[in-house]
Design an enzyme around this catalytic site. Sequence first.
Site, PDB file in Angstrom:
ATOM      1  N   LYS A  23      -0.993 -10.704  28.254  1.00  0.00           N
ATOM      2  CA  LYS A  23       0.080 -11.671  28.536  1.00  0.00           C
ATOM      3  C   LYS A  23      -0.494 -13.083  28.625  1.00  0.00           C
ATOM      4  CE  LYS A  23       3.654 -10.634  31.006  1.00  0.00           C
ATOM      5  NZ  LYS A  23       4.166  -9.859  32.129  1.00  0.00           N
ATOM      6  N   ARG A  92       2.560 -12.775  37.505  1.00  0.00           N
ATOM      7  CA  ARG A  92       2.737 -11.657  36.579  1.00  0.00           C
ATOM      8  C   ARG A  92       1.380 -11.029  36.249  1.00  0.00           C
ATOM      9  NH1 ARG A  92       7.758 -12.570  33.490  1.00  0.00           N
ATOM     10  NH2 ARG A  92       8.842 -14.313  34.525  1.00  0.00           N
ATOM     11  N   GLY A 101       5.271  -1.831  32.754  1.00  0.00           N
ATOM     12  CA  GLY A 101       5.846  -1.358  34.009  1.00  0.00           C
ATOM     13  C   GLY A 101       4.848  -0.739  34.957  1.00  0.00           C
ATOM     14  N   MET A 103       2.186  -2.221  36.351  1.00  0.00           N
ATOM     15  CA  MET A 103       1.695  -3.096  37.409  1.00  0.00           C
ATOM     16  C   MET A 103       2.814  -4.045  37.836  1.00  0.00           C
ATOM     17  SD  MET A 103      -2.169  -3.744  36.191  1.00  0.00           S
ATOM     18  CE  MET A 103      -1.599  -4.457  34.662  1.00  0.00           C
ATOM     19  N   ARG A 337       3.983 -10.377  22.352  1.00  0.00           N
ATOM     20  CA  ARG A 337       2.912  -9.400  22.130  1.00  0.00           C
ATOM     21  C   ARG A 337       3.271  -8.609  20.881  1.00  0.00           C
ATOM     22  NH1 ARG A 337       4.468  -5.600  27.355  1.00  0.00           N
ATOM     23  NH2 ARG A 337       6.516  -4.982  26.616  1.00  0.00           N
ATOM     24  N   HIS A 455      12.702   1.490  30.086  1.00  0.00           N
ATOM     25  CA  HIS A 455      11.421   2.172  30.288  1.00  0.00           C
ATOM     26  C   HIS A 455      11.324   3.448  29.455  1.00  0.00           C
ATOM     27  CE1 HIS A 455       8.759   5.028  32.414  1.00  0.00           C
ATOM     28  NE2 HIS A 455       7.984   3.958  32.561  1.00  0.00           N
ATOM     29  N   SER A 769     -22.429  22.679   4.453  1.00  0.00           N
ATOM     30  CA  SER A 769     -21.137  22.432   5.071  1.00  0.00           C
ATOM     31  C   SER A 769     -21.298  22.689   6.565  1.00  0.00           C
ATOM     32  CB  SER A 769     -20.079  23.361   4.476  1.00  0.00           C
ATOM     33  OG  SER A 769     -18.849  23.179   5.142  1.00  0.00           O
ATOM     34  N   GLY A 771     -20.476  23.722  10.045  1.00  0.00           N
ATOM     35  CA  GLY A 771     -19.504  24.497  10.821  1.00  0.00           C
ATOM     36  C   GLY A 771     -19.647  24.017  12.256  1.00  0.00           C
ATOM     37  N   CYS A 837     -16.476  21.596   7.696  1.00  0.00           N
ATOM     38  CA  CYS A 837     -15.285  22.417   7.525  1.00  0.00           C
ATOM     39  C   CYS A 837     -14.775  22.957   8.851  1.00  0.00           C
ATOM     40  CB  CYS A 837     -15.541  23.552   6.543  1.00  0.00           C
ATOM     41  SG  CYS A 837     -16.741  24.747   7.122  1.00  0.00           S
ATOM     42  N   TYR A 857     -17.640  14.619   2.311  1.00  0.00           N
ATOM     43  CA  TYR A 857     -16.226  14.922   2.547  1.00  0.00           C
ATOM     44  C   TYR A 857     -16.027  15.523   3.925  1.00  0.00           C
ATOM     45  CZ  TYR A 857     -17.483  19.773   1.870  1.00  0.00           C
ATOM     46  OH  TYR A 857     -18.077  20.993   2.025  1.00  0.00           O
TER      47      TYR A 857
END
Lengths: 896, 896
Positions: A23, A92, A101, A103, A337, A455, A769, A771, A837, A857
């Site tokens: 803010k 604020r 909401g 704080m 924001r 809210h 690969s 596991g 994988c 990959y």
Amino acid sequence: MAQKWVYAFEEGDATMRNLLGGKGCNLAEMTRIGLPVPPGFTVTTEACIAYMNTGKFPEGMWEEVLAHVDALNKKTGKEFANDANPLLVSIRSGARESMPGMMDTILNVGLTPGAVETMGKKFNDMRFAWDLYRRLIQMYSKVVLDVPGEEFEEIIDEERARIGAESDAQMTAEGWRRCADRFMKLAEKHTGKPFPQDPYKQLELGIEAVFKSWNGKRAVDYRNHYGYPHTWGTAANIVTMVYGNIADGVSGTGVAFTRNPATGEKKFYGEYLLNAQGEDVVSGARTPTEVSGLAKEIPQAWDDLMEVARILEEHYRETQDIEFTIESGKLWMLQTRSGKRTAASAVKIAVDMVDEGLITPAEAVARISPDMIDQMLHPRFDEEVLKKTTPLAKGLNASPGAAVGKVYFDADTAEAKSKEGEPVILVRPLTEPSDVHGMLAAKGILTAEGGATSHAAVVARQLGKPCVAGCADIKINLEKKFFSVNQTVVKEGDYISLNGAKGTVYVGQLPVVAPKLEEQTELLKILGWADEIRRLMVWANADDEQQAARARSYGAQGIGLCRTEHMFLGERTQLFQNYILAADPDTKQKALDKLAELQHDDFYGIFRAMDGLPVIIRLIDPPLHEFLPARDELKVDVALGHERGEDVSEKEFLLHKAEELAEFNPMLGLRGIRLGIMMPDVTLMQVHAIISAACDAAKDGYDVHPEIMIPLTAHINELKLLQTVLEDEARKVMAAKGVAVDYKFGTMIEIPRAAITAREIAGLAQFFSFGTNDLTQMTYGISRDDAERHFLLQYVEKGILPKNPFQTIDRDGVGALMKMAVADGRATRPDLEVGICGEHGGDPDSIDFCHLIGLNYVSCSPFRVPVARLAAAHAALREKGWERLGELGVRDPHRK
Amino acid sequence: MAQKWVYAFEEGDATMRNLLGGKGCNLAEMTRIGLPVPPGFTVTTEACIAYMNTGKFPEGMWEEVLAHVDALNKKTGKEFANDANPLLVSIRSGARESMPGMMDTILNVGLTPGAVETMGKKFNDMRFAWDLYRRLIQMYSKVVLDVPGEEFEEIIDEERARIGAESDAQMTAEGWRRCADRFMKLAEKHTGKPFPQDPYKQLELGIEAVFKSWNGKRAVDYRNHYGYPHTWGTAANIVTMVYGNIADGVSGTGVAFTRNPATGEKKFYGEYLLNAQGEDVVSGARTPTEVSGLAKEIPQAWDDLMEVARILEEHYRETQDIEFTIESGKLWMLQTRSGKRTAASAVKIAVDMVDEGLITPAEAVARISPDMIDQMLHPRFDEEVLKKTTPLAKGLNASPGAAVGKVYFDADTAEAKSKEGEPVILVRPLTEPSDVHGMLAAKGILTAEGGATSHAAVVARQLGKPCVAGCADIKINLEKKFFSVNQTVVKEGDYISLNGAKGTVYVGQLPVVAPKLEEQTELLKILGWADEIRRLMVWANADDEQQAARARSYGAQGIGLCRTEHMFLGERTQLFQNYILAADPDTKQKALDKLAELQHDDFYGIFRAMDGLPVIIRLIDPPLHEFLPARDELKVDVALGHERGEDVSEKEFLLHKAEELAEFNPMLGLRGIRLGIMMPDVTLMQVHAIISAACDAAKDGYDVHPEIMIPLTAHINELKLLQTVLEDEARKVMAAKGVAVDYKFGTMIEIPRAAITAREIAGLAQFFSFGTNDLTQMTYGISRDDAERHFLLQYVEKGILPKNPFQTIDRDGVGALMKMAVADGRATRPDLEVGICGEHGGDPDSIDFCHLIGLNYVSCSPFRVPVARLAAAHAALREKGWERLGELGVRDPHRK
């Protein structure tokens, strides 16, 4: 130089988010670019942290605050703590990330009975002045003095009744004065001290209260849920009050989005209330008006607002969520924001902004989180069924998606029932921050009151949960636990269905369908851009042709894991049992021959579906006893059979076999390559089926790329032995078929020793690969089947482990082994193909790690493929530095 | 330069063992130092390897052989392939290591019928000449032409019968001539070709045959058994023939040791035969005479022999095993090598030689193998009795030693009977942790199932108790309490005898002899020297005062592992069950309080025994279900109880608890530090007991050094959490006792992740102790309880794994993690104490590795302490280089 604890808005900008909070930095940024922001200043998050550590303001902070108050006096021409010309301020909260909401905020600080008189006279409106004062006392008492809020509401109700006012709007000056009076007494009763009338005391305690609210229960829970560190702290923003609640017809307040946060449509979207302060809109106590109404009511302010919105979008290059107040016709900006939004709207906005030239494709990709894709591809209601079904009620379409569940009326019960495995819909008049745990547990949220920015709506969108808000049709009886719509009564535990996209509510359970990726053109654009950015390929785990085809349609570039033992399930279990149980080689071979035929057809189908792409097929992995009945049940059956004098010879035979195959720790037992070595006939059968299917598919014109994968390798010699057997068989099959197919031979890296000796193993294996499921079990010494029940979840809850290592790769332990294995493997074989994988292949944080250590990959379930495509692109962007994307005050939004 | 394939004896020496083989290099060495060796030369092992690879002699080799034959002609004044003055040679195999009888030798090569005449005339003994010839044909046909040996023996028998000769000695010249004639026909019949009469052809084929014998089945099996590489190859030694079989009364042949190989006594020891060739002594066909008889029979040769023996011992500085021939009074040396000997004699010889100034203490230490110490310290059966007794059954030699006792089939009875004073042998299908009290009570353990690293084997070795495991010959009937082997039935209470060293089982009581370390003064000297050499400390694993005291008497310098859960067994199991099963905290606490008292006394005793030395105590490690009855048995009991209408509520309760605690992979489950975190009360109780016992012992004047060890750490946060709890408790106890004891806090490194993150963990832990058993299980992905039964032993047999990784540390995998953990841990904490407490701590090869990676100590079972002391010294010597020990042609004799 002493640390600086306070910044005037003129001193900050949007890049100072960590110091000034979201803010604060945006108020500073708006001030900087000339937008109308009431003068003010920000006490930094560092001051908050210092306060939390020591229990008092850091040295010099209060003096800086006083100096900035003096400066405010000069800027505004008013004077704080001067009843004759009072300067009022709001305090604020505002942390690094928005925590809506969670704080506290206090308005009208600096007001005293004397100043009330001055204000009343100045605005010629005593009712307004007393209203301000009672608001100060009410908020301040709740937030700073811990007086329960309901007691204030009761007093207001009594005072309204006294004068016959039906709403707050009908309250008189005298009514609010009496309220203020009684509020002060109430506060004094609760605290034993008179309500502080010294404005400086109010300011001091107010800043303290904002700091303290950082560690309030709601805020802590929220951070825990989102994984935000507790060490950030909140800033406190002191802002000159402007008043939307002057009864002059040209004052009001509102909240709005520069684009529609539910659909992404490029249309200013929001609500306002005339004669109101900001909290009146947010709390949902009065039903606000659609924002475009302002164009008629206060045309100049509307034009100004449109101009501000345009400037903000161009400046931030992002859709904004703003708060504004119009005081006697003059527009003031109180907040801006990034607008929270649904997944669909986020995608549409990102794509639109690329089209509008506001952002680049890479920025668009960066703005979409993996969760969003997950949400967009999540099941929704069948359109055909929806057409034929009449809704029970209709409210605001606050957050899209389909939810089916049982109705519960309070957050605690909702949470409890959800833990028992029930699908839950939380139904409330309104939600409040204290309901968040129930919302987290629920499949969907239904509220009777509140608007699109209430809210419930905001939090539901953020959680990606369907929400119907402000559904005034439903009458809720919290005590008796039901709601009714006309004659229809829905009791606790009854099923309802919520269509968040339309805001409709249905009785019972409506059928849901999975959305089709190919119809989501904007998402396809995002994924297309992601594909251009990412370096990692995305493959999929698929065990049959249908899964493979689906994976391909989702963008999979190969099959990273086809589990052949899944082909032994269902009807085929009997065949495989015949193999296991038979004593004579002939019966064994017959069972295998039949399985070979069936597997041939399975593989052929997968090769057909993946025409032109690689398919990794893993040879049988699980221990054989998984294909037999459970040993302890057989034991009981045999014992009971004996007791009853029945013939149990068959059961005894099964038990004998089961005992023979039983293992104390089957995870570390006779499976994977060990089975392949001890029982080479199954391996041979599988290799025969794979290669013959590949040959047949090749003959039929398909471009096949089989890769044969050995599970559970621990020692290079195992691989050596099996490779010989396997290549002989492959040669034989190809010779018999008269076709040669180019296949690869490789191994899973799922045992720590394999990772440690990767240098050697890569001498034989053409691909690795990972596991990571088993690799995590062994590296961590945790049996996944047991640990989650016995200790693992508690470990994560207590923070002993930062994350569940089965969901996200443990970079320090398992990851270190992976990194070593990739480097060592490629040292031996530079073109070694390496992938993953395990389930981690679909987890964004793990995908990021896979990218970093240079995998080729990731392979995940077909439905996760789009998520993985995006996450892989994010990994590439993150590696280059998100900052380069050129966004204002940019942070990495997808990494916690 | 072309490779040299052939070396004259004059060209070689003892350091050329790898090239010339053991026999060749020592013939060269003896030639070099002037001892009487018949002229000859050696074809190298490299020639053999080349021959094996290509199937023919390498280029140039045969030409070199011919040149060396010419040289022999010159040296001897005879001529190869000249019937008028024939030079005869033998062709003798000889590899790098002695492989007695495994490969081939051919004598009298070069003999033809014409040469026979010349020889007969020259020695005036035609019988001798024809005997030589028939020997050539017989040996050559067997070795080179593959004619079955029995057929020759049949011909000899027939010819002896023909002339009424009762032995070979009575054969006549004509008899041998007829034999030679028939032998040639036999060879021709088998090969289809006449017997080669060309001496060069004989030589060529003879060398080929020696080379081929390297890959004969016997030789291959032998190498597999001893772990010698198949790539060494054998040399072929061509040696001028000398004749011990001339009938002149001053010819003979013999084998001898320079000292007694059974006792080590410094006395020339051996046998000879007059009128014989070497094979006659070795084959045992004639009974030889004690060697000292030569002193009377051929005094000059005897004197020469004594002088040669003296020279050899001084030169080699080692006792020698020699072969000699006396030809017409002249002594010729045909072989010398280090004499194989028993453990006791090896120790005595080494110590004597140090006393004699022949070798240094370090050399003495180097000469004793760890196995020898093991042999010397285990009780054993009288060898004479063993020779005469047939075993009932044979299993795995799981733990050495001799045990005699009465058979009992369950741990409880075994314990009870032992308390009554009976010697007990526990016989079980398999043992489990719940049987340990029975094993403790037993003199020996016999199991029908399980391998060399099964629970029974591991625990037995630890306890130093003889164990025969996996004895499949025995069929156990637990219900009726007997076991049988074929027709023999052994009932409960019957005596049996176990020979753990051989894995044999005998009916009845065999007499035993038990050596005592303190009486073995020579061994104590060796160990004392070893202590001066080694850098590694040797600690012991001990769970009670008695074990600790024994360990100390064996030289242990600390306790590396005290397993506190062993203190929950026996009578205390009920107490711990009370703790596990109780629902209310009071009952739980009561059980714990009682256990705390008992543990206090246990620890006190250990501190007393280890006064002045460190004691590492490990907090509870195993999963709780190990302390409850087995789940599947409870299931059966409950089902049967229901069927019978009995009250099974108690069993059901137990079953319920057992189900709750059950795990699929308990090895990776809720145990170790995880228990400590989830159930901190047990940990607190243990820490309380340890610290209070330490305080009390300190008050009583003992110098205590407790080290508290946490098992199964995977993540630094676990340790962090527990350390806080634990240090608080320790502080409290010390405050209450009014004494401060200096204790250490550390962890086992037994999960791969702990090793990988050692850098972090050493930030908290003051010491590491490698639990290489679990570390191997997880790094290798092998469940020890299962694998030996299912595949591990076959893996080792087939050579897939070079060694059983549970016996010897897998240096490439597990070892790599250990090395990393030591380096990383010390990077954080330079004085980090690191040791090993798994079974590997007693394994010489593993000890060598522990030395290399810089561990502070190894901890092993008390009985292994002397072995470990020696092995640690060997590791230090090996690291410096055995060569520096100054031994001739020295090799590392203790490493394969």
